[in-house]
Design a protein around this motif. Structure first.
Motif, PDB file in Angstrom:
ATOM      1  N   GLU A  47       0.936  -1.001  -0.140  1.00  0.00           N
ATOM      2  CA  GLU A  47      -0.389  -0.256  -0.018  1.00  0.00           C
ATOM      3  C   GLU A  47       1.004   1.038   0.200  1.00  0.00           C
ATOM      4  OE1 GLU A  47      -3.161   0.538   1.750  1.00  0.00           O
ATOM      5  OE2 GLU A  47      -4.493  -1.951   1.150  1.00  0.00           O
ATOM      6  N   ASN A  48       1.687   0.835   1.215  1.00  0.00           N
ATOM      7  CA  ASN A  48       2.947   2.178   0.539  1.00  0.00           C
ATOM      8  C   ASN A  48       3.727   3.033  -0.971  1.00  0.00           C
ATOM      9  OD1 ASN A  48       3.076   2.106   3.734  1.00  0.00           O
ATOM     10  ND2 ASN A  48       4.984   1.598   3.795  1.00  0.00           N
ATOM     11  N   GLU A  49       3.403   1.609  -1.346  1.00  0.00           N
ATOM     12  CA  GLU A  49       3.942   1.696  -2.706  1.00  0.00           C
ATOM     13  C   GLU A  49       3.024   2.105  -3.467  1.00  0.00           C
ATOM     14  OE1 GLU A  49       6.772  -1.040  -5.778  1.00  0.00           O
ATOM     15  OE2 GLU A  49       4.368  -1.992  -5.168  1.00  0.00           O
ATOM     16  N   ARG A  50       1.836   1.496  -4.008  1.00  0.00           N
ATOM     17  CA  ARG A  50       0.560   2.016  -4.730  1.00  0.00           C
ATOM     18  C   ARG A  50       0.163   3.699  -4.544  1.00  0.00           C
ATOM     19  NH1 ARG A  50      -5.781   0.772  -4.673  1.00  0.00           N
ATOM     20  NH2 ARG A  50      -6.425   2.315  -5.699  1.00  0.00           N
ATOM     21  N   SER A  51       0.575   3.663  -3.014  1.00  0.00           N
ATOM     22  CA  SER A  51       0.508   5.245  -2.319  1.00  0.00           C
ATOM     23  C   SER A  51       1.303   6.075  -3.414  1.00  0.00           C
ATOM     24  CB  SER A  51       0.232   6.022  -0.984  1.00  0.00           C
ATOM     25  OG  SER A  51      -1.144   5.503  -0.119  1.00  0.00           O
ATOM     26  N   ILE A  52       2.843   5.746  -3.563  1.00  0.00           N
ATOM     27  CA  ILE A  52       3.785   6.556  -4.078  1.00  0.00           C
ATOM     28  C   ILE A  52       3.498   7.476  -5.603  1.00  0.00           C
ATOM     29  CG2 ILE A  52       6.122   6.463  -4.356  1.00  0.00           C
ATOM     30  CD1 ILE A  52       6.653   4.974  -1.764  1.00  0.00           C
ATOM     31  N   ILE A  53       3.061   6.411  -6.053  1.00  0.00           N
ATOM     32  CA  ILE A  53       2.793   6.108  -7.530  1.00  0.00           C
ATOM     33  C   ILE A  53       1.638   6.724  -7.872  1.00  0.00           C
ATOM     34  CG2 ILE A  53       2.032   3.934  -7.863  1.00  0.00           C
ATOM     35  CD1 ILE A  53       3.188   5.407 -10.263  1.00  0.00           C
ATOM     36  N   ASP A  54      -0.050   6.854  -7.270  1.00  0.00           N
ATOM     37  CA  ASP A  54      -0.628   7.607  -7.256  1.00  0.00           C
ATOM     38  C   ASP A  54      -0.652   8.280  -6.842  1.00  0.00           C
ATOM     39  OD1 ASP A  54      -1.639   4.647  -7.977  1.00  0.00           O
ATOM     40  OD2 ASP A  54      -3.533   4.568  -6.623  1.00  0.00           O
ATOM     41  N   ASN A  55      -0.188   8.810  -5.925  1.00  0.00           N
ATOM     42  CA  ASN A  55       0.014  10.316  -5.670  1.00  0.00           C
ATOM     43  C   ASN A  55       1.578  10.907  -6.290  1.00  0.00           C
ATOM     44  OD1 ASN A  55      -0.155  13.016  -3.638  1.00  0.00           O
ATOM     45  ND2 ASN A  55       2.476  12.788  -3.253  1.00  0.00           N
ATOM     46  N   ALA A  56       2.022  10.663  -7.295  1.00  0.00           N
ATOM     47  CA  ALA A  56       2.571  10.791  -8.205  1.00  0.00           C
ATOM     48  C   ALA A  56       2.894  11.281  -8.844  1.00  0.00           C
ATOM     49  CB  ALA A  56       4.609   9.635  -8.489  1.00  0.00           C
ATOM     50  N   PHE A  57       1.278  10.333  -9.758  1.00  0.00           N
ATOM     51  CA  PHE A  57       0.466  10.548 -10.925  1.00  0.00           C
ATOM     52  C   PHE A  57      -0.213  12.019 -11.067  1.00  0.00           C
ATOM     53  CE2 PHE A  57       1.549   6.279 -12.759  1.00  0.00           C
ATOM     54  CZ  PHE A  57       2.155   6.934 -14.015  1.00  0.00           C
ATOM     55  N   GLU A  58      -0.522  11.890  -9.475  1.00  0.00           N
ATOM     56  CA  GLU A  58      -1.607  12.909  -9.283  1.00  0.00           C
ATOM     57  C   GLU A  58      -1.375  13.957  -9.263  1.00  0.00           C
ATOM     58  OE1 GLU A  58      -3.339  11.917  -5.205  1.00  0.00           O
ATOM     59  OE2 GLU A  58      -4.525   9.761  -6.538  1.00  0.00           O
ATOM     60  N   ASN A  59       0.092  14.479  -8.931  1.00  0.00           N
ATOM     61  CA  ASN A  59       0.813  15.252  -8.651  1.00  0.00           C
ATOM     62  C   ASN A  59       1.645  16.413  -9.732  1.00  0.00           C
ATOM     63  OD1 ASN A  59       0.102  16.986  -6.002  1.00  0.00           O
ATOM     64  ND2 ASN A  59      -0.044  14.656  -5.292  1.00  0.00           N
ATOM     65  N   GLY A  60       2.028  15.123 -10.798  1.00  0.00           N
ATOM     66  CA  GLY A  60       3.000  15.512 -12.041  1.00  0.00           C
ATOM     67  C   GLY A  60       4.170  15.483 -12.085  1.00  0.00           C
ATOM     68  N   PHE A  61       4.638  14.388 -10.976  1.00  0.00           N
ATOM     69  CA  PHE A  61       5.839  13.808 -10.328  1.00  0.00           C
ATOM     70  C   PHE A  61       6.487  13.060 -11.507  1.00  0.00           C
ATOM     71  CE2 PHE A  61       5.518  14.174  -6.091  1.00  0.00           C
ATOM     72  CZ  PHE A  61       4.633  15.595  -6.208  1.00  0.00           C
ATOM     73  N   VAL A  62       5.905  12.600 -12.140  1.00  0.00           N
ATOM     74  CA  VAL A  62       5.839  11.470 -13.585  1.00  0.00           C
ATOM     75  C   VAL A  62       5.557  12.225 -14.837  1.00  0.00           C
ATOM     76  CG1 VAL A  62       4.630   9.057 -14.066  1.00  0.00           C
ATOM     77  CG2 VAL A  62       4.690   9.145 -11.794  1.00  0.00           C
ATOM     78  N   LYS A  63       6.716  11.922 -15.797  1.00  0.00           N
ATOM     79  CA  LYS A  63       6.971  12.888 -16.972  1.00  0.00           C
ATOM     80  C   LYS A  63       7.585  11.740 -17.587  1.00  0.00           C
ATOM     81  CE  LYS A  63       7.563  17.236 -15.061  1.00  0.00           C
ATOM     82  NZ  LYS A  63       6.953  16.861 -12.965  1.00  0.00           N
ATOM     83  N   ALA A  64       7.180  11.865 -19.505  1.00  0.00           N
ATOM     84  CA  ALA A  64       7.921  11.421 -20.212  1.00  0.00           C
ATOM     85  C   ALA A  64       9.700  11.663 -20.079  1.00  0.00           C
ATOM     86  CB  ALA A  64       7.247  11.206 -21.655  1.00  0.00           C
TER      87      ALA A  64
END
Length: 490
Positions: free
Chosen positions: A127-144
């Protein structure tokens, strides 16, 4: 280590599942996340132990314990505790290219190896892992992240499941031009059509695929290599070819009367048709195998059997029962199954949870095997015969299921779903390339170089090693990508 006494001060807490009677009305994801502030507290429970078995990914008694991707779990757990979500994403992204998949569908061998789990509840690593990545997408941390330089080499990846996506992602980052061929109408393979939407929302997959396309990977759907795409042409066009088609040959039922009966389907066909119809038309096209008003028999356990239970309930089945040839697992670890081995304990998954909510009992019948199938004069399924078994040791020293005399029973059934696993990769693609099979009917390829008997053709994931976990497929895809890159640069 942000909170040395965190595992003593805080209880394990996970996000809630939506109530069964509510979620049975739709196909939306049923598991909900904790608020970020509560997830931070869960990060504080990590002990940052001296030997982090959680990230070992090793075999104990033939079962994996710890993460096969060797995620830097204590490091990003500490960052979660401190609320440094972007840094936590950067740390997670170093080892896991698709945490939004593993954070939803992985059985979490990391938690099986968690040191805190030796004497209490494990850390909520998944669940920590899922929160990290979902939060990253929601806040624009994940970029091409498009490669700055291309090598001029071209690679074809056949199959877009977890291993195919992983090998494509790895080779693209190495600067090679990658094309992914997928025989279905949507990319994702097992992730798209083998796992129901309520466990893994398909928009989560497409979000990642779109990002990979933005990074330069080309996806070609409806491309069934060996059928409507010529294998020789692909060999001529590309500098390397990677087979990542999965172990998609399902195991069939061996029972009297099985042949030429209407109403018996492989679980993978049932689940694929349901998801495709859901995505195409919200089931308005009726182009799926319906369990509505039917007595459903599911043969086989595991995640796929559970998915069939849950999907049948959503269709509005008359009844459902799940046969498992093995006995009921222990409710707690036994002395013969010590930490950090994978815990062989009873798991009540979401499908069984939903059934129990409706009917007050578990749908599983253990130590049960089907002996005969009965149909009416038109060949339509009517019922099945079963018998109880007990496991005995044969003259060769191997255990076998002996029938228990007097335990025979007949069950009404209009639909049988076969969820008994897979026997290997399909032959037509191997034949198209002239690829050899191993003794288990998988693609024969090296453990280190992933090479087949055909020059410049490689294999990875379930196609090479047989049915396994999504996280293992991703791990192997990364390793195969590194091997192919070495080959292309030689």
């Amino acid at each position: 280590m942000g909170k040395p006494t965190g595992f003593l001060e805080y209880d394990r807490e996970v996000g809630r599942n939506r109530e069964p009677k509510e979620r049975l009305k739709d196909y939306k994801e049923f598991h909900q996340r904790l608020p970020l502030e509560k997830q931070c507290i869960q990060g504080a429970r990590c002990m940052d132990c001296g030997v982090p078995f959680c990230q070992a990914g090793v075999l104990f008694s033939g079962m994996v314990s710890g993460c096969p991707l060797h995620n830097l779990i204590p490091e990003w757990n500490d960052l979660v505790y401190r609320g440094k979500w972007e840094l936590a994403y950067e740390r997670l992204n170093k080892t896991n290219p698709f945490p939004e998949f593993t954070g939803r569908v992985c059985p979490a061998p990391c938690e099986a190896g968690c040191t805190a789990g030796l004497n209490g509840p494990a850390i909520t690593i998944k669940e920590n892992e899922r929160s990290i990545i979902d939060n990253a997408f929601e806040n624009g941390f994940v970029k091409a992240n498009t490669p700055l330089k291309r090598t001029g080499k071209k690679v074809a990846v056949i199959g877009s499941g977890p291993s195919g996506l992983a090998v494509a992602n790895t080779l693209n980052k190495c600067g090679h031009k990658v094309t992914v061929f997928e025989r279905s109408d949507r990319p994702g393979g097992l992730l798209m059509y083998g796992i129901p939407n309520m466990k893994l929302d398909k928009e989560v997959i497409l979000r990642r695929v779109h990002l990979m396309a933005e990074e330069g990977i080309k996806f070609v759907n409806n491309a069934n290599v060996g059928d409507n795409y010529d294998a020789k042409e692909i060999l001529d066009e590309f500098d390397a070819v990677v087979l990542a088609t999965g172990a998609s040959q399902p195991r069939d039922l061996q029972a009297e009367g099985r042949d030429n009966v209407n109403g018996i389907h492989f679980a993978v066909d049932f689940l694929k048709a349901n998801t495709k119809s859901l995505l195409d038309s919200d089931h308005e096209d009726n182009n799926y195998i319906s369990a509505k008003d039917k007595n459903v028999i599911i043969i086989g356990g595991g995640d796929t059997g559970t998915d069939c239970v849950a999907t049948s309930l959503r269709h509005g089945c008359k009844s459902v029962v799940q046969f498992e040839i093995m006995g009921e697992p222990a409710h707690e670890r036994t002395e013969s199954n010590p930490w950090p081995e994978w815990p062989k304990v009873l798991k009540v998954d979401y499908g069984q949870e939903e059934f129990i909510e409706l009917y007050g009992k578990d749908p599983r019948e253990y130590l049960t095997t089907v002996t005969a199938v009965h149909s009416d004069k038109d060949g339509n399924l009517e019922s099945v015969d079963t018998v109880k078994v007990e496991w005995k040791k044969g003259d060769n020293g191997r255990m076998f299921p002996a029938h228990v005399e007097g335990s025979e029973k007949n069950w009404p059934a209009e639909l049988i779903l076969l969820a008994m696993g897979f026997t290997g990769s399909e032959d037509y693609l191997k034949n198209a390339f002239g690829i050899e099979s191993d003794e288990r009917s998988n693609v024969k390829a090296g453990n280190v170089d992933f090479m087949t008997n055909v020059p410049k053709v490689f294999a990875t994931g379930d196609a090479r090693r047989g049915q396994s976990l999504v996280v293992t497929a991703i791990s192997e895809g990364i390793a195969a990508g590194i091997a192919v890159d070495k080959f292309l640069r030689a």
